[in-house]
Design an enzyme around this catalytic site. Sequence first.
Site, PDB file in Angstrom:
ATOM      1  N   THR A   1       0.845  -1.196   0.000  1.00  0.00           N
ATOM      2  CA  THR A   1       0.000   0.000   0.000  1.00  0.00           C
ATOM      3  C   THR A   1       0.881   1.248   0.000  1.00  0.00           C
ATOM      4  O   THR A   1       2.085   1.157  -0.331  1.00  0.00           O
ATOM      5  CB  THR A   1      -0.987  -0.013   1.191  1.00  0.00           C
ATOM      6  OG1 THR A   1      -1.927   1.055   1.033  1.00  0.00           O
ATOM      7  CG2 THR A   1      -0.295   0.140   2.538  1.00  0.00           C
ATOM      8  N   ASN A   2       0.329   2.406   0.312  1.00  0.00           N
ATOM      9  CA  ASN A   2       1.094   3.656   0.312  1.00  0.00           C
ATOM     10  C   ASN A   2       0.680   4.515   1.499  1.00  0.00           C
ATOM     11  O   ASN A   2      -0.149   4.112   2.302  1.00  0.00           O
ATOM     12  CB  ASN A   2       0.884   4.381  -1.023  1.00  0.00           C
ATOM     13  CG  ASN A   2      -0.595   4.609  -1.273  1.00  0.00           C
ATOM     14  OD1 ASN A   2      -1.259   5.308  -0.531  1.00  0.00           O
ATOM     15  ND2 ASN A   2      -1.134   3.983  -2.324  1.00  0.00           N
TER      16      ASN A   2
END
Length: 410
Positions: free
Chosen positions: A219-220
Amino acid sequence: MTAFYQDKNVLLAVTGGVAAYKAAELTRLLIKAGANVKVVMTDAAQEFLPAKTLAVLSTHPVLTDASWQGPSSAVDHVHLAKWADLIVLAPLTANTLAKLASGLADNVLTATVMASAARKIAVPAMNDVMWSNPAVQRNVNQLKIDGYDFIGPASGFLAEGYEAKGRMVEPTEIVTSIADLHSDDFQNAVFEEKPLAGKKVVITAGGTREPIDPVRYLTNKSSGKMGYALAEAARAAGATVTLVAATSRQVSPAIQVILVGDTREMLAAVRKEMATADVYIGAAAVSDFRVAEVADHKVKKHGDEHMMLDLVQNPDILKTVGEAKKPGQVVVGFAAETENLVENAQAKLVKKHADLIVANNVLEEGAGFNKDTNKVTLVTADQEPIQVAAKLKTEVAEDIIALVADLLTS
Ligand code: CTP
């Protein structure tokens, strides 16, 4: 503060705690601040304060289980639920808190609150040990997720005769806190005209999660703050809003939230919603890549071997929406850049068939991921790029929505 309450319909929901007697003063202060106040009470609340007192102070009949005539009555709960701009539950007991957290509507008060889309403010009052009970805290969390705001409880002298946390916040403080909490939602001077009334806006928010195996994902750093702020601004501008979110945050009950995990799920939800939408705003930080083969079982290490993840490209949601754009629809994207901001944003505008790109240099002070502020440049095909000074994401959202409203009419 007085301006905030002017002509607001406030429904005071009083439940059965000893602090119910303070509802009389709260009613008086709300009216003094400019609000129209109506009251709904449980039977238990009337053991502490007669309904008549609040009827006299509010100048309206109080809705109680005894006075409730059912849906056909002029003062029925659905009518009251619709009338309210704001519901203040004060005092809120652990019992009613639990009912609302689990969706129970077994008396006129819970039925009215459940039937209302108004913003809800919970002002709990209970014994200190009860307040810290895990079941109560679970219910508080649930109501927060459902969009309730909480004021208190305060620490102080309890009815039990000792100092602890559990007291209802004093009426004067409740009145000021509500105005502070909600002035942004209701003010919106920019949107006095409701420029998006009758329009449907689809917004994406948060960072997508691409699974690696059943327990891990890529993810980020996106917090979703910008997308959620845009959803609130679009709602304030009169739109019907659907938020397709990969990150969960508190949001107005009037906003429809579709929670998704990975990019392909987000795309599927967006495609479906865009069939009936006027505006798309892609504020999500979408993962450009996903793991080619998601493992069925948790990936184990065996020795000190290297781990290689085989990644394939994800669909581009913004580009897909841009290419499928119908006449009259407006498509907005974001561009997170570290150099050549305007040039890169202009290239994305063309490549993704967007009408507006909100560009930010994520390396700059006051901009980017997980912050409350943003500093953006608004890039469209026909106008000179508009540089917006660093300000709160909620304010940036209003600027973007105002420009979207212009683009819809141009
Ligand atoms: N976007 C999208 N789907 C993707 C990647 C990006 O919808 N698979 C959208 C984002 O929501 C954003 C815009 O495209 O509105 C720009 O995202 P950004 O990461 O800046 O650009 P990319 O297209 O990924 O290009 P690059 O990473 O090469 O700069």
